[in-house]
Structures are given as structure tokens and as C-alpha cells.
Design an enzyme around this catalytic site. Sequence first.
Site, short mmCIF file in Angstrom:
data_model
loop_
_atom_site.label_atom_id
_atom_site.label_comp_id
_atom_site.label_asym_id
_atom_site.label_seq_id
_atom_site.Cartn_x
_atom_site.Cartn_y
_atom_site.Cartn_z
N ASP A 1 -0.86 -13.18 -0.23
CA ASP A 1 -1.75 -12.13 -0.76
C ASP A 1 -2.12 -11.16 0.36
OD1 ASP A 1 -3.29 -10.60 -2.43
OD2 ASP A 1 -4.85 -12.09 -2.77
N ARG B 1 0.80 -1.25 0.00
CA ARG B 1 0.00 0.00 0.00
C ARG B 1 0.82 1.29 0.00
NH1 ARG B 1 -3.81 -3.25 -1.49
NH2 ARG B 1 -4.97 -4.33 0.14
N ASN C 1 -10.65 -11.60 -3.00
CA ASN C 1 -10.77 -11.90 -4.41
C ASN C 1 -9.54 -12.69 -4.86
OD1 ASN C 1 -11.32 -11.96 -7.10
ND2 ASN C 1 -11.14 -9.76 -7.46
O1 DOR Z 1 -8.44 -9.91 -2.02
C1 DOR Z 1 -7.68 -9.29 -2.72
N1 DOR Z 1 -7.13 -8.12 -2.30
N2 DOR Z 1 -7.39 -9.75 -3.93
C2 DOR Z 1 -6.70 -9.05 -4.81
O2 DOR Z 1 -6.49 -9.54 -5.89
C3 DOR Z 1 -6.23 -7.68 -4.49
C4 DOR Z 1 -6.08 -7.50 -3.03
C5 DOR Z 1 -5.92 -6.06 -2.61
O3 DOR Z 1 -5.14 -5.33 -3.21
O4 DOR Z 1 -6.57 -5.67 -1.63
#
Ligand code: DOR
Length: 452
Positions: free
Chosen positions: A309, A68, A282
Amino acid sequence: MNSILLRGGRVIDPASARDGQYDLLVRDSEIAAVERAGTRMNLDDASLVDASGCWIVPGLIDPHVHLRDPGFPEKETILTGLRAAAAGGFTTVAAMANTSPVNDRPAITRYMLERAEEAHCTRLAPVSAVTHGLGGIEPVDFASMVDAGARLFSDDGIPIDDAGVLSRALDETMRLGYAVALHEEDRALSCGGAVNAGAVATHLGVSGYAHSAEPHRVRRDLAIAIGSGAAVHVAHVSTAESLELIRAARQRGAQVTCEVTPHHFTLDESAALTWGPNAKMNPPLRNRDDVEALHAAIRDGTFDMIATDHAPHDPKSKRMEQLGAFFGPGRQAGHLERDAAELFAHAANGVVGLETSLGLALGLVHRSLIEPARLVEMMSLNPAALLRLEAGTLAVGAVADITVIDPNLEWTVAPEKFLSKSRNTPFAGMRLKGRAVLTIVAGEIVFDGRKA
Ligand code: DOR
């Protein structure tokens, strides 16, 4: 001279085909010696670490995190993200490009590397966007991104919808010798669904994310990859069907690697009933059959690596102020009113993972699903290869990136103690067995859990 002698531990280093009781000497930033336990090593002024009962493994590498930074300091910064990574046992993390601005030009890559340098902690491997602004149209200047320090390319968070754009990008990345990590989602099918389409979505009254959205896109992209011969990496695989496609593509010669996340192999869609937006990501958590298929693929070697992730989000982005009352430990939400269901659909996707990944992955070993050496392959050796890093080994002369793990230390996940700025986890209160007790980067201790 800075020397550390790790004594009495079990060294697990698949790259050197070593698994047994060894003493390991670090001198300055390198591994200076690995000797059978009890061999008299020249100690000189080495500081002694008693690693008895622990595993000494090549530093863990996470090929998929979101830090971020630049852009969202309320969620995470490079400093807090790297500290969380060190506490989780990671010596390198690959930071995705969906920052603000997007990491689609060398200046952003350099910014990330400079912040990481200042942090003096876990290393950061920048992931470059494939397309400008993650817009899916205009490719980045791949060569200049590699020159700036990018180790992987990905528009992760957003799929590349235009097959021609992907195909041309693969030609370029193949020429440069780097891989593209693919976020596999056909948005015409996922439709911004809040959770996996099925019983849980119906129960909660929230929109469903079709199961087919992932394999439908995997099929297309693997066909493109086979045609080009390029290296592709399928991120956060969540369905049985995608795994079948990956196996079949490998039979046909595709250069394809893939990753699984701890949340997808630990939880199924029902976690959303208890954790609400903190179990929304996701791709979404899937059904029991898919979780079983993920376990089988961890066991049979289909999965090359584990990736968190790590996706930090603040409570506001997660709509927790409005939705928090419906969910919580030991509870199961009922059918949501329409407004609440809408809010759920708009809650940000993702869960933090850096500080829980190793404990959850060790569960696979404790349940005899895999051997410790396979865990090290998945959490160090194979991600190092994907990112083209000279890491993932404890061979003499290698850079001293090392994780010391106590595999039997029991602990409870306490989000309020996370070093990450965010606490969006569906694992709060879970008892885990095993964690990192020491993380060493270039011969320096960057996390010392023995002090905790
Ligand atoms: O759950 C997710 N969060 N999947 C992604 O592909 C992106 C990620 C995010 O950047 O928050």
C-alpha cells in the site's frame, strides 16, 4: 545475446517445488536453465553473478501501490516509483487508480503503461477504477479497461458504498475473469478518524477510527461475493474480525483472497505517538491483539499475499510543518491542543513501503513465523495469480523476472536515501536484516545493490 549466470545461490521457487542450491542461467529475457549447483553449464559469454549466501527467487510482485502519476508529481511519478520498487526487489507493481485524472478510461491506462515502458525498470500492472472518478456510482467500461491493459479493478482509497453498484461490477468482472480489490470501510463508522479508536486516540486527543468500520463492510461484501461467485480481494486487512469473516466465507465457497501490509503486521497503534502523521493511514494501525491475529493469519495461510500500500505523500499533505515538532524518534507526544488535533485528522493517509517491505517481511522468516518458500508465495506467486500475470516462477522457459536477496545483510532504514520521492515512513532508523541485492526484469538488471 545477453546472458547472466547466477551461481552459488539458494533457488526458492515454490511453483516448481524447488528449494536448494542451483545455478540459474538467464538468456535474453528468459530463464534458460536451472541446474544443480556445480553442474557444468555452457557459459558462452554469460556474465557471472556470485550469489553465494543469497536467495534467488521469482521477481517480487506488489499487488497494491500508489504511484501518483498522473497528477501528483510532488509525491511520486511512475519513474521514481518504479525505481523505488526495483530497489525494494519488486519486478512488478500494481498501480492503484486514485490518480488525477483517475484511471477510469483506457487513455489513462495507456499513459501509465507508456511511462512505465520509458522507465525501463520494474513493470507496472495498471489497476482500473471500478467506478468513474471513484465516485461509487457509474461503472467504468470494464472490457475496454482490460483491453487497455488493466489487471485488477479497485476504487481503493474509497469504499464502494452502494451494494448494488458493487454487485453489478462483480458480475462484469467475473465474466471477464478479473478480480475486484476491496477497500473495506464503513465511513459511517470510521468517521474520518485519525487513528484507531482507543487509548492512543484518547491520549493524543484526536478522533478515533472505529475498529468495526472494517469488518462491518467485509461482512457485507463477502455476502455479495458468495452470491455472485466472483473473485474478490480484500485489501490491507487490519482486524482479527475481518480475518474470521474471510475464513468463514472461504468455507462457504467464496473466491476471496486477501493481503496484509508490513506496517500493519509490524506496528501497533502506539506508533502514532512517536511518528504522528507518518504513522497515519487508512485503515489505521490497530491494537496488539489485532497484530497478533495478523501474525497468526500469516502463519496459518489465511493471508495470500503481502502488499505495501505504498502511499507517498509530501510533508505539506502530512501537515508535518505544523505537527513535526510534536513527534520524532525516541519521543512520545502528549495530548494535542485542539488545533493540532484537527490538523492531525486532516493529514493525508498513508506510508511509503516499497523500499522497506522486503526487509520487514524477512523479519517474519528470521523470527521463524514462516518458511522462506511461504514468503515467496506471498510476495510473488500469489500476487501473480491475482493479477493474472505469467510470472511468479523460475521454471525453465519463464520470463526472467528475478530477485536476488541477501537474507542476512543488516541495514538501517534511511529515508533520505529512498529512491521514492517521498519519505513518509514510521520505520526511519529501524535496523532490518535482509534486502534485495539484484533485481532483474526480462533478463536485464534494473537494480544492482552490490554497487551501493
Ligand atoms: O493510507 C492509505 N493511503 N490508504 C488508502 O486506502 C489510500 C492511500 C493513498 O492513496 O494515499
